[in-house]
Design a protein around this motif. Structure first.
Motif, PDB file in Angstrom:
ATOM      1  N   ALA A 111       3.498   0.129 -10.485  1.00  0.00           N
ATOM      2  CA  ALA A 111       2.992  -0.291 -11.791  1.00  0.00           C
ATOM      3  C   ALA A 111       1.472  -0.171 -11.862  1.00  0.00           C
ATOM      4  CB  ALA A 111       3.419  -1.734 -12.068  1.00  0.00           C
ATOM      5  N   LYS A 112       0.774  -0.626 -10.804  1.00  0.00           N
ATOM      6  CA  LYS A 112      -0.694  -0.595 -10.812  1.00  0.00           C
ATOM      7  C   LYS A 112      -1.226   0.828 -10.751  1.00  0.00           C
ATOM      8  CE  LYS A 112      -1.916  -5.184  -9.202  1.00  0.00           C
ATOM      9  NZ  LYS A 112      -2.784  -5.983  -8.327  1.00  0.00           N
ATOM     10  N   ALA A 113      -0.556   1.689  -9.974  1.00  0.00           N
ATOM     11  CA  ALA A 113      -0.998   3.087  -9.882  1.00  0.00           C
ATOM     12  C   ALA A 113      -0.891   3.777 -11.233  1.00  0.00           C
ATOM     13  CB  ALA A 113      -0.169   3.832  -8.838  1.00  0.00           C
ATOM     14  N   LYS A 114       0.175   3.494 -11.958  1.00  0.00           N
ATOM     15  CA  LYS A 114       0.383   4.120 -13.264  1.00  0.00           C
ATOM     16  C   LYS A 114      -0.617   3.601 -14.291  1.00  0.00           C
ATOM     17  CE  LYS A 114       4.331   5.600 -16.025  1.00  0.00           C
ATOM     18  NZ  LYS A 114       5.802   5.552 -16.125  1.00  0.00           N
ATOM     19  N   GLU A 115      -0.986   2.337 -14.159  1.00  0.00           N
ATOM     20  CA  GLU A 115      -1.913   1.725 -15.110  1.00  0.00           C
ATOM     21  C   GLU A 115      -3.365   2.107 -14.832  1.00  0.00           C
ATOM     22  OE1 GLU A 115      -3.490  -2.724 -16.423  1.00  0.00           O
ATOM     23  OE2 GLU A 115      -1.890  -2.513 -14.941  1.00  0.00           O
ATOM     24  N   ALA A 116      -3.785   2.043 -13.556  1.00  0.00           N
ATOM     25  CA  ALA A 116      -5.197   2.217 -13.203  1.00  0.00           C
ATOM     26  C   ALA A 116      -5.553   3.633 -12.789  1.00  0.00           C
ATOM     27  CB  ALA A 116      -5.573   1.252 -12.074  1.00  0.00           C
ATOM     28  N   LEU A 117      -4.552   4.452 -12.396  1.00  0.00           N
ATOM     29  CA  LEU A 117      -4.792   5.817 -11.919  1.00  0.00           C
ATOM     30  C   LEU A 117      -5.956   5.870 -10.927  1.00  0.00           C
ATOM     31  CD1 LEU A 117      -4.302   7.911 -15.178  1.00  0.00           C
ATOM     32  CD2 LEU A 117      -2.666   7.523 -13.342  1.00  0.00           C
ATOM     33  N   PRO A 118      -5.801   5.229  -9.749  1.00  0.00           N
ATOM     34  CA  PRO A 118      -6.882   5.235  -8.755  1.00  0.00           C
ATOM     35  C   PRO A 118      -7.122   6.640  -8.210  1.00  0.00           C
ATOM     36  CG  PRO A 118      -4.858   4.425  -7.771  1.00  0.00           C
ATOM     37  CD  PRO A 118      -4.579   4.565  -9.239  1.00  0.00           C
ATOM     38  N   ASN A 119      -8.282   6.825  -7.586  1.00  0.00           N
ATOM     39  CA  ASN A 119      -8.605   8.128  -6.993  1.00  0.00           C
ATOM     40  C   ASN A 119      -7.866   8.355  -5.679  1.00  0.00           C
ATOM     41  OD1 ASN A 119     -11.791   7.352  -8.179  1.00  0.00           O
ATOM     42  ND2 ASN A 119     -10.581   9.025  -8.991  1.00  0.00           N
ATOM     43  N   LEU A 120      -7.407   7.268  -5.041  1.00  0.00           N
ATOM     44  CA  LEU A 120      -6.713   7.387  -3.757  1.00  0.00           C
ATOM     45  C   LEU A 120      -5.894   6.121  -3.516  1.00  0.00           C
ATOM     46  CD1 LEU A 120      -8.062   8.942  -0.522  1.00  0.00           C
ATOM     47  CD2 LEU A 120      -7.153   6.631  -0.367  1.00  0.00           C
ATOM     48  N   ILE A 121      -4.758   6.267  -2.801  1.00  0.00           N
ATOM     49  CA  ILE A 121      -3.895   5.122  -2.489  1.00  0.00           C
ATOM     50  C   ILE A 121      -3.730   5.006  -0.977  1.00  0.00           C
ATOM     51  CG2 ILE A 121      -1.577   4.123  -2.714  1.00  0.00           C
ATOM     52  CD1 ILE A 121      -1.355   5.608  -5.405  1.00  0.00           C
ATOM     53  N   LEU A 122      -4.015   3.809  -0.445  1.00  0.00           N
ATOM     54  CA  LEU A 122      -3.735   3.482   0.957  1.00  0.00           C
ATOM     55  C   LEU A 122      -2.416   2.720   0.982  1.00  0.00           C
ATOM     56  CD1 LEU A 122      -7.260   2.303   2.182  1.00  0.00           C
ATOM     57  CD2 LEU A 122      -6.158   4.493   2.640  1.00  0.00           C
ATOM     58  N   LEU A 123      -1.386   3.306   1.596  1.00  0.00           N
ATOM     59  CA  LEU A 123      -0.027   2.792   1.451  1.00  0.00           C
ATOM     60  C   LEU A 123       0.585   2.438   2.805  1.00  0.00           C
ATOM     61  CD1 LEU A 123       2.488   2.311  -0.320  1.00  0.00           C
ATOM     62  CD2 LEU A 123       2.967   4.771  -0.164  1.00  0.00           C
ATOM     63  N   ASP A 124       0.947   1.160   2.958  1.00  0.00           N
ATOM     64  CA  ASP A 124       1.614   0.709   4.184  1.00  0.00           C
ATOM     65  C   ASP A 124       3.050   1.245   4.205  1.00  0.00           C
ATOM     66  OD1 ASP A 124       1.941  -0.656   6.580  1.00  0.00           O
ATOM     67  OD2 ASP A 124       2.751  -2.421   5.560  1.00  0.00           O
ATOM     68  N   VAL A 125       3.530   1.624   5.395  1.00  0.00           N
ATOM     69  CA  VAL A 125       4.883   2.148   5.517  1.00  0.00           C
ATOM     70  C   VAL A 125       5.914   1.029   5.520  1.00  0.00           C
ATOM     71  CG1 VAL A 125       6.486   3.389   7.016  1.00  0.00           C
ATOM     72  CG2 VAL A 125       4.154   4.254   6.702  1.00  0.00           C
TER      73      VAL A 125
END
Length: 406
Positions: free
Chosen positions: A44-58
């Motif tokens: 939801a946050k990625a779609k709303e804010a469109l960040p330049n990069l995502i750090l994602l825990d597995v």
């Protein structure tokens, strides 16, 4: 206005300690950081804010990192955002799985300060380069499209324009002949009288020359637009060529003419041109046209926003001025609007890549950055902004008249 978008990063992790460590590291280094504590929130946050990069825990409860990444890459709005996995797993199979899902890199926990900054900066720089190349390709494609349209329109327009003068001569001769017939035929037959009345012959004789004149003016206007399209589309120039800057500005104004007209939400935007007598300039003509397009489109945006926010009652105006600089070595181009103006904070960052004050989806933050690169790096000129909030904005360009090669 929305907040500027500049190197924003989304951290996705379910462990508060990890989030705090990452948040502190990134925040101290000037990144804008947002946080999600599970995969669903991350989507939801990625779609709303469109960040330049995502750090994602597995390893997360519910939707794990792999599934979150898969969904991010399946969504057209978020598919191009670089994803870096964070994991304590050292199994090569898991790393391969993540890369196949579209991740660009892995960071192994526990987090190393220098490693994470190095990897983030590498992928942000790659992302910048990709977007910049995409923007340049877009402009190149636009130039090719415009050139193609101009070429297709040019032949029929030339045919019509070339034959209008003959049509005018023929019709003038026919009207003169009709006048002779009327002079030497004092009593035409009832059939001729009736037909003349039915077709309103007297009106036709008066209106036909005006009609032909209007057609000629319309054709000249189309021919002018075609010339402007061909001039604007010179994006493929690979070497410096002598160029009339006034023609470049005028061609850009014709391309933008539909945005200058009055609309249901605002009055007409007036253009005041104060051109001086300036020489031809050695430059990449198409690229300078791209700069004019960006600056003028931004000025129009500012004027429209001033109307929406009811911050002006003045006539909406853009002034365009040109002059030779005092040292006779450069041309000064000034583009001024009486729109909403630009705050000092925004002025400090306005030429940075990905910096924008426009809402999400309305701007990439590349237009002014590319304009600055074209003027400063490709032409050895300057591009500056002066503005006071509520009192409009002034963009100043200087371009050397002659380029020093070597």
């Amino acid at each position: 206005m929305s907040s500027p978008i500049n190197n924003s990063i989304l951290i996705v992790d379910d462990i508060p300690t990890n989030i705090k460590v990452l948040f502190d590291i990134l925040n101290q280094n000037g990144f804008r950081v947002s946080v999600a504590k599970n995969g669903q929130s991350a989507l939801a946050k990625a779609k709303e804010a469109l960040p330049n990069l995502i750090l994602l825990d597995v390893m997360m409860p519910g939707i794990d990192g792999f599934e979150t990444c898969r969904r991010l890459k399946a969504d057209p709005k978020t598919k191009d955002i670089p994803v870096i996995f964070m994991t304590a797993l050292s199994d090569t199979v898991d790393k391969v799985k993540g890369l196949k899902l579209g991740a660009v890199d892995y960071i192994t926990k526990p987090i190393e300060y220098e490693e994470i900054l190095a990897r983030i900066n590498v992928h942000l720089e790659l992302r910048r380069t990709q977007l910049k190349l995409a923007q340049e390709e877009k402009m190149s494609s636009l130039g090719q499209l415009v050139a193609g349209i101009a070429h297709e329109i040019n032949n029929p327009v030339n045919f019509i324009y070339g034959n209008l003068i003959h049509a005018q001569n023929y019709i003038t001769d026919l009207l003169d002949l009709l006048k002779l017939y009327e002079t030497h035929t004092s009593d035409p037959s009832p059939e001729i009288k009736e037909f003349s009345e039915n077709i309103e012959l007297e009106f036709i004789k008066k209106d036909l020359p005006h009609l032909l004149s209007s057609m000629a003016m319309g054709t000249e206007r189309v021919e002018q637009i075609v010339r402007s399209l061909r001039l604007f589309s010179r994006l493929e120039d690979i070497e410096f060529q002598p160029f009339n800057l006034h023609e470049g500005i005028d061609s850009t104004l014709i391309i933008l003419s539909h945005r200058l007209k009055a609309s249901p939400t605002r009055p007409i935007i007036n253009i005041i041109k104060e051109y001086s007598d300036i020489p031809l300039v050695e430059c990449y003509a198409g690229k300078l046209n791209q700069v004019f397009m960006n600056l003028l489109a931004n000025a129009i945006d500012a004027l429209e926003e001033s109307v929406v926010n009811q911050k002006t009652t003045d006539t909406l105006t853009i002034w365009i001025r040109t002059a030779v600089t005092d040292d006779q070595k450069s041309i000064l181009i000034e583009i001024v609007d009486n729109g909403i103006g630009i705050s000092p904070e925004v002025q400090q960052n306005i030429f940075e890549q990905f910096f924008t004050t426009k809402p999400l989806g309305k701007g990439t933050g590349l237009g002014l950055a590319i304009a600055h690169e074209i003027i400063v790096e490709k032409h050895g000129g300057t591009l500056q902004v002066n503005s006071t909030p509520g009192q409009g904005a002034q963009f100043l360009i200087t371009i050397p008249i002659q380029q020093v090669i070597g």
